[in-house]
Scaffold this motif. Structure first.
Motif, PDB file in Angstrom:
ATOM      1  N   GLY A 122       8.954  26.759 103.066  1.00 34.81           N
ATOM      2  CA  GLY A 122       7.620  27.134 103.523  1.00 34.81           C
ATOM      3  C   GLY A 122       7.198  28.549 103.251  1.00 34.81           C
ATOM      4  N   TRP A 123       7.776  29.185 102.235  1.00 33.75           N
ATOM      5  CA  TRP A 123       7.368  30.549 101.922  1.00 33.75           C
ATOM      6  C   TRP A 123       6.239  30.582 100.903  1.00 33.75           C
ATOM      7  CZ3 TRP A 123       8.944  33.529 105.509  1.00 33.75           C
ATOM      8  CH2 TRP A 123      10.190  33.335 106.110  1.00 33.75           C
ATOM      9  N   LEU A 124       6.143  29.566 100.070  1.00 32.89           N
ATOM     10  CA  LEU A 124       5.092  29.522  99.043  1.00 32.89           C
ATOM     11  C   LEU A 124       3.851  28.809  99.571  1.00 32.89           C
ATOM     12  CD1 LEU A 124       7.168  28.596  95.871  1.00 32.89           C
ATOM     13  CD2 LEU A 124       6.488  30.870  96.668  1.00 32.89           C
ATOM     14  N   SER A 144       0.262  51.282 105.824  1.00 29.63           N
ATOM     15  CA  SER A 144      -0.019  50.317 106.872  1.00 29.63           C
ATOM     16  C   SER A 144       1.145  49.338 107.029  1.00 29.63           C
ATOM     17  CB  SER A 144      -1.296  49.540 106.548  1.00 29.63           C
ATOM     18  OG  SER A 144      -2.418  50.399 106.499  1.00 29.63           O
ATOM     19  N   CYS A 145       1.279  48.807 108.239  1.00 30.26           N
ATOM     20  CA  CYS A 145       2.345  47.845 108.503  1.00 30.26           C
ATOM     21  C   CYS A 145       1.929  46.461 108.018  1.00 30.26           C
ATOM     22  CB  CYS A 145       2.670  47.802 109.993  1.00 30.26           C
ATOM     23  SG  CYS A 145       1.380  47.037 111.015  1.00 30.26           S
ATOM     24  N   GLY A 146       2.899  45.567 107.920  1.00 28.13           N
ATOM     25  CA  GLY A 146       2.631  44.228 107.431  1.00 28.13           C
ATOM     26  C   GLY A 146       1.627  43.477 108.272  1.00 28.13           C
ATOM     27  N   ARG A 147       1.681  43.656 109.590  1.00 25.13           N
ATOM     28  CA  ARG A 147       0.749  42.949 110.471  1.00 25.13           C
ATOM     29  C   ARG A 147      -0.696  43.312 110.138  1.00 25.13           C
ATOM     30  NH1 ARG A 147       2.519  44.016 116.528  1.00 25.13           N
ATOM     31  NH2 ARG A 147       3.184  46.000 115.650  1.00 25.13           N
ATOM     32  N   CYS A 148      -0.940  44.600 109.891  1.00 24.19           N
ATOM     33  CA  CYS A 148      -2.301  45.031 109.572  1.00 24.19           C
ATOM     34  C   CYS A 148      -2.703  44.575 108.168  1.00 24.19           C
ATOM     35  CB  CYS A 148      -2.409  46.545 109.685  1.00 24.19           C
ATOM     36  SG  CYS A 148      -2.309  47.158 111.386  1.00 24.19           S
ATOM     37  N   VAL A 149      -1.760  44.583 107.232  1.00 27.24           N
ATOM     38  CA  VAL A 149      -2.065  44.186 105.859  1.00 27.24           C
ATOM     39  C   VAL A 149      -2.587  42.757 105.817  1.00 27.24           C
ATOM     40  CG1 VAL A 149      -1.064  43.695 103.597  1.00 27.24           C
ATOM     41  CG2 VAL A 149      -0.469  45.802 104.789  1.00 27.24           C
ATOM     42  N   VAL A 182       1.957  36.108 101.957  1.00 30.77           N
ATOM     43  CA  VAL A 182       2.233  37.331 102.713  1.00 30.77           C
ATOM     44  C   VAL A 182       2.201  37.064 104.213  1.00 30.77           C
ATOM     45  CG1 VAL A 182      -0.187  38.071 102.702  1.00 30.77           C
ATOM     46  CG2 VAL A 182       1.618  39.768 102.988  1.00 30.77           C
ATOM     47  N   ASN A 183       1.363  36.147 104.654  1.00 30.99           N
ATOM     48  CA  ASN A 183       1.306  35.833 106.085  1.00 30.99           C
ATOM     49  C   ASN A 183       2.617  35.229 106.564  1.00 30.99           C
ATOM     50  OD1 ASN A 183      -1.693  36.220 106.982  1.00 30.99           O
ATOM     51  ND2 ASN A 183      -1.813  35.179 105.021  1.00 30.99           N
ATOM     52  N   GLN A 184       3.211  34.360 105.772  1.00 28.90           N
ATOM     53  CA  GLN A 184       4.485  33.763 106.149  1.00 28.90           C
ATOM     54  C   GLN A 184       5.583  34.818 106.208  1.00 28.90           C
ATOM     55  OE1 GLN A 184       5.127  30.539 107.047  1.00 28.90           O
ATOM     56  NE2 GLN A 184       2.930  30.165 106.924  1.00 28.90           N
ATOM     57  N   LEU A 185       5.599  35.727 105.259  1.00 31.31           N
ATOM     58  CA  LEU A 185       6.628  36.767 105.220  1.00 31.31           C
ATOM     59  C   LEU A 185       6.525  37.696 106.417  1.00 31.31           C
ATOM     60  CD1 LEU A 185       6.422  37.668 101.424  1.00 31.31           C
ATOM     61  CD2 LEU A 185       8.252  36.394 102.552  1.00 31.31           C
ATOM     62  N   VAL A 186       5.321  38.106 106.744  1.00 29.02           N
ATOM     63  CA  VAL A 186       5.114  39.039 107.858  1.00 29.02           C
ATOM     64  C   VAL A 186       5.344  38.340 109.197  1.00 29.02           C
ATOM     65  CG1 VAL A 186       3.410  40.462 109.048  1.00 29.02           C
ATOM     66  CG2 VAL A 186       3.579  40.548 106.559  1.00 29.02           C
ATOM     67  N   ASN A 187       4.857  37.120 109.322  1.00 29.21           N
ATOM     68  CA  ASN A 187       4.976  36.408 110.598  1.00 29.21           C
ATOM     69  C   ASN A 187       6.407  36.019 110.934  1.00 29.21           C
ATOM     70  OD1 ASN A 187       2.253  36.567 111.177  1.00 29.21           O
ATOM     71  ND2 ASN A 187       1.761  34.566 110.307  1.00 29.21           N
ATOM     72  N   ALA A 188       7.290  36.072 109.957  1.00 30.08           N
ATOM     73  CA  ALA A 188       8.702  35.792 110.233  1.00 30.08           C
ATOM     74  C   ALA A 188       9.257  36.777 111.261  1.00 30.08           C
ATOM     75  CB  ALA A 188       9.518  35.867 108.944  1.00 30.08           C
ATOM     76  N   TYR A 189       8.636  37.952 111.353  1.00 36.20           N
ATOM     77  CA  TYR A 189       9.077  39.004 112.280  1.00 36.20           C
ATOM     78  C   TYR A 189       8.125  39.136 113.466  1.00 36.20           C
ATOM     79  CZ  TYR A 189      11.656  40.397 108.063  1.00 36.20           C
ATOM     80  OH  TYR A 189      12.463  40.410 106.944  1.00 36.20           O
ATOM     81  N   ARG A 190       7.307  38.096 113.699  1.00 39.52           N
ATOM     82  CA  ARG A 190       6.238  38.198 114.694  1.00 39.52           C
ATOM     83  C   ARG A 190       6.772  38.541 116.079  1.00 39.52           C
ATOM     84  NH1 ARG A 190       2.700  34.104 117.173  1.00 39.52           N
ATOM     85  NH2 ARG A 190       4.023  32.514 116.229  1.00 39.52           N
ATOM     86  N   GLU A 205      10.676  31.313 113.161  1.00 40.23           N
ATOM     87  CA  GLU A 205       9.216  31.282 113.068  1.00 40.23           C
ATOM     88  C   GLU A 205       8.769  30.118 112.179  1.00 40.23           C
ATOM     89  OE1 GLU A 205       5.262  32.003 113.483  1.00 40.23           O
ATOM     90  OE2 GLU A 205       6.891  32.918 114.619  1.00 40.23           O
ATOM     91  N   GLY A 206       7.811  29.341 112.657  1.00 37.62           N
ATOM     92  CA  GLY A 206       7.259  28.242 111.867  1.00 37.62           C
ATOM     93  C   GLY A 206       8.064  26.966 111.908  1.00 37.62           C
ATOM     94  N   THR A 207       9.102  26.910 112.762  1.00 36.74           N
ATOM     95  CA  THR A 207       9.988  25.741 112.754  1.00 36.74           C
ATOM     96  C   THR A 207       9.738  24.773 113.904  1.00 36.74           C
ATOM     97  OG1 THR A 207      11.707  26.981 113.957  1.00 36.74           O
ATOM     98  CG2 THR A 207      11.816  26.995 111.548  1.00 36.74           C
TER      99      THR A 207
END
Length: 313
Positions: free
Chosen positions: A311-313, A149-154, A223-231, A251-253
């Protein structure tokens, strides 16, 4: 899907219109057969799956439905002939952009496989949904992964969507489970942490975007922050800064973003810059884990501090 691709390869030529005219009959025969098989299979097995996921006191079915009604249709209601024709249009577009016919044929073949996979996933989903409804199922739907599965689905695994199945991105093959039994769902890829822990290092890096992201997740990154970086396409960028090449994300800035808040607390944000018509962003880049580990070197404590500051942790 293999039979569909093989039919295309046997008939493909320089004229994409003629190639599809020659290939569509065996392609649709293969797809129709696969749709019927998977629709029947889901109708037969769904009650047992529901019970294995904690659904109790299932009633006898109140109605039966004709699974053949799902054959020949894609999930958006389009007939499969027109749906597959969309792959040919992609090939034509590639040619119009200057690509060679050989490349265009490869584009068409790849998209045939993706569309067929999506059509079959939708067929399975609709058949299972109708079976669940026939048993007067009243609990909530929960997203379950179909590995890989891809990160978005995970990040959405295990998320409830009430009595309506969840929305999907193109080519998503996640399925809707019928349960609120967390213990039962945990064994069926309905929990992000469980799924990520089951992956090899290579699989984890692919799912999260890079080896550095996989390392960051193991170090406690969200994991949400890591995946959403590529949103959005283009959110992750490269630049020359701090005397080296860095990788960062926007993302997130924005002023309401989680990363903006953490970066401001750390003293990294000095002022704001206009982004679009209504957003203000931090005037400093949000470093990706790859760059953070590069800058920290062997100093793990420094890496952890920077992961928190950005903001990764």
């Amino acid at each position: 899907m293999l039979r569909i691709v093989q039919a295309w390869r046997r008939n493909s030529g320089d004229d994409l219109n003629q190639a599809y005219a020659d290939a569509y009959a065996p392609m649709l025969d293969a797809l129709d057969s696969a749709q019927q098989d998977i629709a029947d299979y889901m109708a037969d097995t769904t009650p047992d799956v529901m019970q294995s996921l904690g659904s109790r006191n299932l009633k006898s079915p109140e109605f039966t439905f004709n699974t053949s009604k799902l054959v020949g249709l894609a999930g958006n209601g389009q007939n499969t002939f027109d749906n597959l024709w969309g792959s040919v249009l992609m090939g034509k577009h590639a040619i119009s952009q200057g690509y060679q016919t050989r490349t265009a044929l490869a584009v068409v073949e790849r998209d045939f496989a993706l569309r067929s996979r999506t059509i079959l996933a939708d067929t399975a989903r609709f058949s299972a949904m109708m079976t669940a409804k026939s048993h007067s199922f009243t609990a909530q739907y929960v997203r379950m992964l179909t590995p890989p599965s891809c990160g978005r689905c995970v990040t959405l695994a295990g998320m409830p969507s009430g009595r309506r199945p969840f929305e999907r991105h193109p080519h998503c093959d996640c399925i809707a489970a019928w349960s609120d039994d967390e213990k039962a769902l945990a064994t069926h890829y309905a929990n992000p942490e469980d799924y990520l822990n089951s992956l090899s290092d290579e699989e984890l890096a692919k799912t999260l975007g890079s080896k550095a992201n996989a390392r960051a997740w193991k170090d406690g990154a969200d994991v949400n922050q890591l995946v959403n970086a590529y949103r959005r396409k283009g959110d992750v960028r490269s630049a020359q800064m701090y005397g080296t090449k860095i990788k960062y994300t926007i993302e997130g800035t924005t002023k309401r973003g989680w990363a903006y808040s953490r970066m401001k607390q750390a003293g990294y944000v000095k002022e704001h810059v206009r982004y679009g018509s209504k957003y203000w962003r931090a005037d400093r880049p949000r470093l990706m884990p790859e760059t953070i580990y590069q800058l920290a070197g062997s100093d793990h404590a420094q890496a952890m501090r920077l992961l928190g500051d950005y903001g990764w942790l």
